[in-house]
Design a protein around this motif. Structure first.
Motif, PDB file in Angstrom:
ATOM      1  N   THR A 174      67.847 -62.285  71.345  1.00  0.00           N
ATOM      2  CA  THR A 174      67.821 -61.371  72.702  1.00  0.00           C
ATOM      3  C   THR A 174      68.738 -61.925  73.504  1.00  0.00           C
ATOM      4  O   THR A 174      69.501 -61.361  73.970  1.00  0.00           O
ATOM      5  CB  THR A 174      66.477 -60.966  73.000  1.00  0.00           C
ATOM      6  OG1 THR A 174      65.549 -60.720  71.970  1.00  0.00           O
ATOM      7  CG2 THR A 174      66.619 -60.104  74.001  1.00  0.00           C
ATOM      8  N   ALA A 175      68.772 -63.270  73.821  1.00  0.00           N
ATOM      9  CA  ALA A 175      69.661 -63.959  74.933  1.00  0.00           C
ATOM     10  C   ALA A 175      70.987 -63.936  74.409  1.00  0.00           C
ATOM     11  O   ALA A 175      71.985 -63.556  75.142  1.00  0.00           O
ATOM     12  CB  ALA A 175      69.210 -65.333  74.921  1.00  0.00           C
ATOM     13  N   ALA A 176      71.159 -64.009  73.063  1.00  0.00           N
ATOM     14  CA  ALA A 176      72.828 -63.893  72.464  1.00  0.00           C
ATOM     15  C   ALA A 176      73.353 -62.391  72.598  1.00  0.00           C
ATOM     16  O   ALA A 176      74.389 -62.264  73.062  1.00  0.00           O
ATOM     17  CB  ALA A 176      72.732 -64.457  71.172  1.00  0.00           C
TER      18      ALA A 176
ATOM     19  N   GLU B 111      78.911 -61.517  79.196  1.00  0.00           N
ATOM     20  CA  GLU B 111      80.607 -61.762  78.926  1.00  0.00           C
ATOM     21  C   GLU B 111      81.291 -60.770  79.367  1.00  0.00           C
ATOM     22  O   GLU B 111      82.314 -61.070  79.916  1.00  0.00           O
ATOM     23  CB  GLU B 111      80.732 -62.413  77.464  1.00  0.00           C
ATOM     24  CG  GLU B 111      79.926 -63.398  77.225  1.00  0.00           C
ATOM     25  CD  GLU B 111      80.228 -64.834  77.913  1.00  0.00           C
ATOM     26  OE1 GLU B 111      81.539 -64.563  78.230  1.00  0.00           O
ATOM     27  OE2 GLU B 111      79.330 -66.057  77.987  1.00  0.00           O
ATOM     28  N   PRO B 112      81.114 -59.359  78.859  1.00  0.00           N
ATOM     29  CA  PRO B 112      81.889 -58.209  79.348  1.00  0.00           C
ATOM     30  C   PRO B 112      81.921 -58.125  80.458  1.00  0.00           C
ATOM     31  O   PRO B 112      83.049 -58.003  81.123  1.00  0.00           O
ATOM     32  CB  PRO B 112      81.358 -57.097  78.678  1.00  0.00           C
ATOM     33  CG  PRO B 112      80.661 -57.730  77.392  1.00  0.00           C
ATOM     34  CD  PRO B 112      80.224 -59.082  77.680  1.00  0.00           C
ATOM     35  N   LEU B 113      80.899 -58.394  81.653  1.00  0.00           N
ATOM     36  CA  LEU B 113      80.973 -58.299  82.895  1.00  0.00           C
ATOM     37  C   LEU B 113      81.665 -59.196  83.601  1.00  0.00           C
ATOM     38  O   LEU B 113      82.407 -58.963  84.527  1.00  0.00           O
ATOM     39  CB  LEU B 113      79.481 -57.894  83.255  1.00  0.00           C
ATOM     40  CG  LEU B 113      79.004 -58.097  84.736  1.00  0.00           C
ATOM     41  CD1 LEU B 113      79.836 -56.600  85.302  1.00  0.00           C
ATOM     42  CD2 LEU B 113      77.733 -58.067  85.150  1.00  0.00           C
TER      43      LEU B 113
ATOM     44  N   THR C  82      67.961 -53.432  80.761  1.00  0.00           N
ATOM     45  CA  THR C  82      67.188 -53.319  79.643  1.00  0.00           C
ATOM     46  C   THR C  82      67.149 -54.554  78.704  1.00  0.00           C
ATOM     47  O   THR C  82      66.012 -54.810  78.220  1.00  0.00           O
ATOM     48  CB  THR C  82      67.651 -52.017  78.936  1.00  0.00           C
ATOM     49  OG1 THR C  82      67.771 -50.831  79.685  1.00  0.00           O
ATOM     50  CG2 THR C  82      66.959 -51.733  77.605  1.00  0.00           C
ATOM     51  N   LEU C  83      68.197 -55.155  78.400  1.00  0.00           N
ATOM     52  CA  LEU C  83      68.324 -56.262  77.414  1.00  0.00           C
ATOM     53  C   LEU C  83      67.358 -57.398  78.173  1.00  0.00           C
ATOM     54  O   LEU C  83      66.446 -58.077  77.744  1.00  0.00           O
ATOM     55  CB  LEU C  83      69.733 -56.531  77.278  1.00  0.00           C
ATOM     56  CG  LEU C  83      70.596 -55.787  76.524  1.00  0.00           C
ATOM     57  CD1 LEU C  83      72.093 -56.318  76.631  1.00  0.00           C
ATOM     58  CD2 LEU C  83      70.028 -55.886  75.033  1.00  0.00           C
ATOM     59  N   PHE C  84      67.770 -57.737  79.542  1.00  0.00           N
ATOM     60  CA  PHE C  84      66.825 -58.904  80.251  1.00  0.00           C
ATOM     61  C   PHE C  84      65.334 -58.409  80.274  1.00  0.00           C
ATOM     62  O   PHE C  84      64.536 -59.431  80.073  1.00  0.00           O
ATOM     63  CB  PHE C  84      67.358 -59.157  81.492  1.00  0.00           C
ATOM     64  CG  PHE C  84      67.300 -60.491  81.579  1.00  0.00           C
ATOM     65  CD1 PHE C  84      68.072 -61.574  81.143  1.00  0.00           C
ATOM     66  CD2 PHE C  84      65.965 -61.198  82.525  1.00  0.00           C
ATOM     67  CE1 PHE C  84      67.962 -62.939  81.441  1.00  0.00           C
ATOM     68  CE2 PHE C  84      65.740 -62.411  82.794  1.00  0.00           C
ATOM     69  CZ  PHE C  84      66.821 -63.453  82.424  1.00  0.00           C
TER      70      PHE C  84
END
Length: 251
Positions: free
Chosen positions: A119-121, A129-131, A153-155
């Motif tokens: 999930t972290a990756a 990375e995109p940000l 959502t991811l975090f």
């Protein structure tokens, strides 16, 4: 013809000592096994589960540092804000390795760690990375709502994984604590049983010696006294251990 067992006084003494020795040996063996297992569980708590829980908190702190760093960099466009992001990844890898080194065959713990790392990756590749790449150093900009929501959502998923990881580690600790308490209960029971068995063995030994040795000797001595006092009608009846009966027969 069946031969009757006829022990001597020394034989009765050896029998009593053998019984007491067997009780002590059995209790000592059981106690040694329990103490060994007690030490193993204690070492498991302090040497494995404890370090894994500390590493889990370090892992979570490292990922939160990364998330805070990315948000700070996106808002300020100051490259200094990325230092915790880079340091957080190193701390994350170090904490994850500690958990792996101490996890052994605990599949739940390893599965939780793999889930967090995946999930972290995904959070880094799909959001962080995109940000970072879109931010121009020294030119602050507002993050668009869609990007911010995707990162949140991811975090949030990572936070749920954190809770699951800590819950499973707590279960490991609770299981070990329960086993340790059980071992201590059994240890106390064995020590109490040894003490009681020794007391009972001592009482039984005293009764056996009194019945098998003391009484026959007392009876022989009483008969001898009556004969020496002139009562030649006294009859000496051999009884008791073999050697005492032999003495009585000789007299």
């Amino acid at each position: 013809m069946k031969v009757k067992w006829q022990p001597t006084v020394q034989g009765w003494q050896n029998l009593v000592l053998a019984v007491m020795g067997a009780v002590v040996l059995a209790g000592a063996s059981a106690g040694a096994v329990l103490l060994n297992r007690n030490d193993a569980v204690s070492n498991e708590i302090t040497g494995e589960i404890g370090p894994m829980r500390i590493a889990a908190y370090r892992l979570q702190a490292a990922l939160r540092d990364q998330e805070t760093s990315v948000r700070g960099y996106a808002i300020s466009a100051d490259p200094q804000f990325l230092e915790p992001y880079v340091a957080g990844q190193k701390a994350e890898a170090s904490a994850a390795q500690v958990i792996r080194d101490h996890a052994g065959d605990r599949t739940k713990v390893l599965d939780d760690l793999d889930t967090i790392e995946r999930t972290a990756a995904a959070w880094r590749s799909d959001y962080a990375e995109p940000l970072i790449a879109d931010v121009k150093p020294g030119v602050p900009a507002v993050i668009d709502g869609e990007t911010a929501e995707r990162g949140k959502t991811l975090f949030d998923s990572l936070r749920q994984d954190f809770d699951t990881q800590l819950q499973h580690l707590q279960q490991e600790r609770d299981t070990a604590d329960a086993e340790l308490e059980t071992m201590q209960t059994w240890r106390d029971a064995v020590l109490t049983a040894i003490a009681v068995a020794l007391v009972v063995a001592a009482i039984l030994s005293a009764l056996v010696i009194r019945t098998a040795v003391t009484r026959p000797l007392a009876a022989l001595a009483a008969s001898c006294r009556r004969i020496t006092e002139g009562d030649f009608s006294e009859r000496i009846v051999p009884q008791g251990p073999k050697d005492i009966r032999a003495i009585a027969a000789d007299v």
